[in-house]
Design an enzyme around this catalytic site. Structure first.
Site, PDB file in Angstrom:
ATOM      1  N   THR A 150       5.922   3.372   5.359  1.00  0.00           N
ATOM      2  CA  THR A 150       4.443   2.656   5.378  1.00  0.00           C
ATOM      3  C   THR A 150       3.409   2.551   6.447  1.00  0.00           C
ATOM      4  OG1 THR A 150       6.351   0.854   4.205  1.00  0.00           O
ATOM      5  CG2 THR A 150       4.148   0.200   4.897  1.00  0.00           C
ATOM      6  N   ARG A 178      11.703  -2.325  -7.804  1.00  0.00           N
ATOM      7  CA  ARG A 178      12.207  -3.102  -6.024  1.00  0.00           C
ATOM      8  C   ARG A 178      10.688  -3.180  -5.465  1.00  0.00           C
ATOM      9  NH1 ARG A 178      11.556  -1.021  -0.797  1.00  0.00           N
ATOM     10  NH2 ARG A 178      13.250  -1.801   0.962  1.00  0.00           N
ATOM     11  N   VAL A 179      11.049  -4.148  -4.463  1.00  0.00           N
ATOM     12  CA  VAL A 179       9.750  -4.598  -3.871  1.00  0.00           C
ATOM     13  C   VAL A 179      10.178  -5.001  -2.132  1.00  0.00           C
ATOM     14  CG1 VAL A 179       8.084  -6.479  -3.355  1.00  0.00           C
ATOM     15  CG2 VAL A 179       8.462  -5.518  -5.131  1.00  0.00           C
ATOM     16  N   GLY A 202      10.008   0.162   8.485  1.00  0.00           N
ATOM     17  CA  GLY A 202      11.471   0.617   7.926  1.00  0.00           C
ATOM     18  C   GLY A 202      11.648  -0.496   7.070  1.00  0.00           C
TER      19      GLY A 202
HETATM   20  N1  ASP Z   1       9.239  -0.755   4.713  1.00  0.00           N
HETATM   21  C1  ASP Z   1       9.001  -0.119   3.204  1.00  0.00           C
HETATM   22  C2  ASP Z   1       9.784  -0.661   2.651  1.00  0.00           C
HETATM   23  O1  ASP Z   1      10.985  -1.226   2.426  1.00  0.00           O
HETATM   24  C3  ASP Z   1       9.737   1.367   4.121  1.00  0.00           C
HETATM   25  C4  ASP Z   1       8.988   1.941   5.217  1.00  0.00           C
HETATM   26  O2  ASP Z   1       8.613   1.602   6.139  1.00  0.00           O
HETATM   27  O3  ASP Z   1       9.651   2.823   5.914  1.00  0.00           O
HETATM   28  O4  ASP Z   1       9.768  -0.642   1.404  1.00  0.00           O
END
Ligand code: ASP
Length: 318
Positions: A150, A178-179, A202
């Site tokens: 992200t 999915r959120v 993450g």
């Molecule tokens: N945090 C984001 C999510 O779970 C993905 C990411 O940042 O890698 O959608």
């Protein structure tokens, strides 16, 4: 004092743009939105905006958010399809008195009425990654969700306003609908101009368990330096998850306080971020986590930066 900090190397061009705006006296709201849009528009960053990787059904569903640290106004969209700049829709929603977080079709209707640019966000390159992943998963080489990031930013302007914003296509091959944490206030982002801001990247399902961006801002409010606040929050959540669940997902955080001091912490290898402040041009840093959970940084070398772009733009071998 002004400053900006953002997750991952992919934020660099955006942060450069945002810093130029801050130098010209523009607000933290305008700078963070423009910076995130830059990342959303670049087709080779495969976890944000155009070119983002699709869900299980080969649809690109995007999550994004914006928070104004003066008023604590929050706007967010989740699982939105076919709009070029989800962060701008989120910022627009932050100006509404209610209905600040919209999902799916409702978010798309709002964006349409407000005249936001429609765009098919699924690129041929993302389709190629999808087909490749389907094959790899079938051959049991990889977990379906691997390969997600992200862009999360915190911005401080010369008037002392702090903003935070995020944008992501979420987990690759996620279930439709999915959120993750990125559009969820307190988990993926938080901003309070009296204190500072934080943002996460993450595994959303685990980041949300600690309301971790809020927790970092809370720790900064207690007087901790952003670095200490990030490390304490990440290490505690990592420990709790391991104790109670046997494992912890990826947790990587960035934060900046209202003085422009910043910090970052992670429980993984390979986390990079971009930071800049008055008198300090935007630089890419690589985070090293010690055995004691203490994180140190080194500036990315020219070779690392070249290699990064080369691998991002390399043809997808199907
Ligand atoms: N945090 C984001 C999510 O779970 C993905 C990411 O940042 O890698 O959608």
């Amino acid at each position: 004092m002004w400053g900006m900090i953002a997750t991952w190397r992919m934020a660099l061009e955006g942060v450069e743009k945002g810093c130029d705006m801050l130098m010209q006296g523009r607000s933290a709201g305008d700078a963070v939105e423009a910076a995130i849009r830059e990342v959303e528009d670049f087709p080779y960053y495969k976890s944000v905006g155009y070119g983002g990787l699709p869900n299980e059904e080969m649809e690109v569903e995007l999550d994004a958010a914006y928070m104004d640290g003066d008023t604590l106004s929050v706007g967010a969209v989740a699982a939105v399809r076919d709009y070029a700049n989800p962060v701008s829709i989120a910022r627009r929603l932050s100006q509404e008195p209610v209905n600040n977080l919209l999902v799916g079709e409702g978010a798309e209707k709002f964006a349409h009425k407000e005249g936001f640019e429609r765009k098919n966000m699924l690129t041929d390159r993302a389709k190629a990654f999808y087909r490749k992943r389907q094959r790899e998963v079938a051959q049991q080489e990889l977990k379906p969700y691997a390969g997600h990031d992200t862009v999360g930013m915190v911005c401080l302007d010369g008037n002392g306003k702090v903003t935070a914003a995020t944008s992501t296509s979420g987990l690759f091959m996620k279930k439709k609908g999915r959120v993750g944490d990125s559009p969820i206030v307190g988990s993926g982002f938080y901003a309070d101009s009296k204190v500072g801001g934080a943002s996460a990247t993450g595994l959303g399902e685990d980041l949300m368990k600690g309301c971790i961006s809020y927790e970092i801002v809370r720790l900064m409010k207690e007087g901790l330096h952003p670095q200490e606040a990030c490390e304490r929050a990440v290490n505690l959540l990592d420990k709790e998850l391991k104790e109670r669940r046997g494992k912890a997902g990826d947790l990587s955080l960035i934060a900046m306080n209202r003085e422009g001091q910043w910090g970052a912490a992670t429980n993984i290898e390979g986390f990079s971020f971009v930071a800049a402040a008055e008198g300090q041009r935007p630089r890419v840093y690589l985070v090293k986590r010690g055995a004691d959970g203490h994180c140190t940084f080194e500036e990315a070398s020219g070779e690392w930066l070249d290699d990064y772009m080369r691998t991002r733009m390399a043809p997808v071998e199907e």
